[in-house]
Design an enzyme around this catalytic site. Structure first.
Site, PDB file in Angstrom:
ATOM      1  N   HIS A  28       0.834  -1.199   0.000  1.00 17.22           N
ATOM      2  CA  HIS A  28       0.000   0.000   0.000  1.00 17.22           C
ATOM      3  C   HIS A  28       0.871   1.252   0.000  1.00 17.22           C
ATOM      4  O   HIS A  28       1.992   1.257   0.516  1.00 17.22           O
ATOM      5  CB  HIS A  28      -0.907   0.032   1.230  1.00 17.22           C
TER       6      HIS A  28
ATOM      7  N   CYS B 257       0.051   1.902  -5.611  1.00 20.22           N
ATOM      8  CA  CYS B 257      -0.893   2.810  -6.258  1.00 20.22           C
ATOM      9  C   CYS B 257      -0.288   4.198  -6.428  1.00 20.22           C
ATOM     10  O   CYS B 257       0.600   4.607  -5.694  1.00 20.22           O
ATOM     11  CB  CYS B 257      -2.176   2.916  -5.435  1.00 20.22           C
TER      12      CYS B 257
END
Length: 265
Positions: A162, A230
């Site tokens: 993440h 991301c």
């Protein structure tokens, strides 16, 4: 007749209490919406910054505990020239160019700890099999794409983490510099990669996971690491991809490699 008010009348008017405004339904609703908005902003701040800091610190402590446990376990024997383990491994044996192969981990099975000195002396996160949020990324830290190469193997050792939640291990991935050390520690020792470059791809850009990234049907000859996350940090419109090239394996019997303290080449 004069219409001017007398001084007494004016004094009486000043003494009259002002009329209180009636409490309207619209006013109450507005206050409630304002309060709700403040609470939402506080929750977002918690999720994006405070929560990440707290969870990240927890994950770093867990990773540190694991490395301390490995440090106290007896080191595995080094291979002898004939290929069989030596009874008393030499503590000054050189780092090997052909590192031991690790088996593919099960989903959520922890097999290593990743450390990137450029991101801080305490930056360390556990590595586990799989890249699902519920099983690996959220509760553990960094996940390994199933069936890709393992640390030190020829091919593409591809991992995910993440960038904006659950400890955000790859929050600062784009800040890495060419030559920065990326070290994967396992019970056997340390696999050191050197950071090479960064690129951005669409969310469906799975070509980065090929044995030779972005090169379909090409046989791998190098040992690579690919780190995916991301982009932007709190968005999902792209993926940031960091690449590195394998440098060496340091057996645990040798002690921690210099790459953990030097950071960059």
């Amino acid at each position: 007749m004069s219409t001017a008010s007398s001084p007494q009348t004016r004094r009486d008017a000043r003494r009259r209490p002002a009329r209180r405004r009636g409490v309207s339904v619209i006013g109450v609703i507005g206050d409630l919406l304002l309060t709700a908005g403040v609470l939402v902003l506080l929750f977002v701040a918690w999720q994006l910054w405070i929560g990440d800091a707290i969870i990240g610190a927890q994950y770093k402590n867990e990773a540190n505990s694991l490395t301390e446990q490995w440090a106290t376990d007896p080191p595995p024997p080094l291979p002898s020239p004939s290929g069989s383990p030596t009874a008393s491994p030499a503590p000054t044996a050189p780092a090997t160019a052909d590192p031991p192969a690790l088996p593919q981990p099960g989903n959520g099975e922890v097999f290593g700890v990743m450390r990137i000195p450029r991101l801080g002396a305490d930056w360390q996160f556990k590595l586990a099999g799989g890249v699902s949020s519920s099983v690996t990324l959220d509760p553990i830290g960094i996940g390994h794409y199933p069936d890709n190469a393992m640390p030190g193997q020829v091919g593409n050792f591809a991992v995910a983490g993440h960038r904006g939640s659950h400890g955000a291990p790859f929050a600062d991935l784009p800040s890495l510099r060419i030559g920065d050390a990326i070290v994967v520690e396992t019970p056997d020792g340390w696999y050191t990669y050197r950071y090479r470059n960064l690129e951005y791809v669409q969310p469906d850009g799975v070509g980065v996971l090929l044995p030779v990234p972005q090169a379909d049907q090409v046989e791998a000859t190098d040992r690579l690491i690919t780190m995916t996350t991301c982009s932007p940090r709190y968005g999902f419109s792209e993926r940031a991809i960091g690449y590195g090239v394998f440098e060496s394996f340091t057996p645990r019997a040798n002690g921690a490699p210099a790459s953990l303290t030097s950071g960059a080449a």
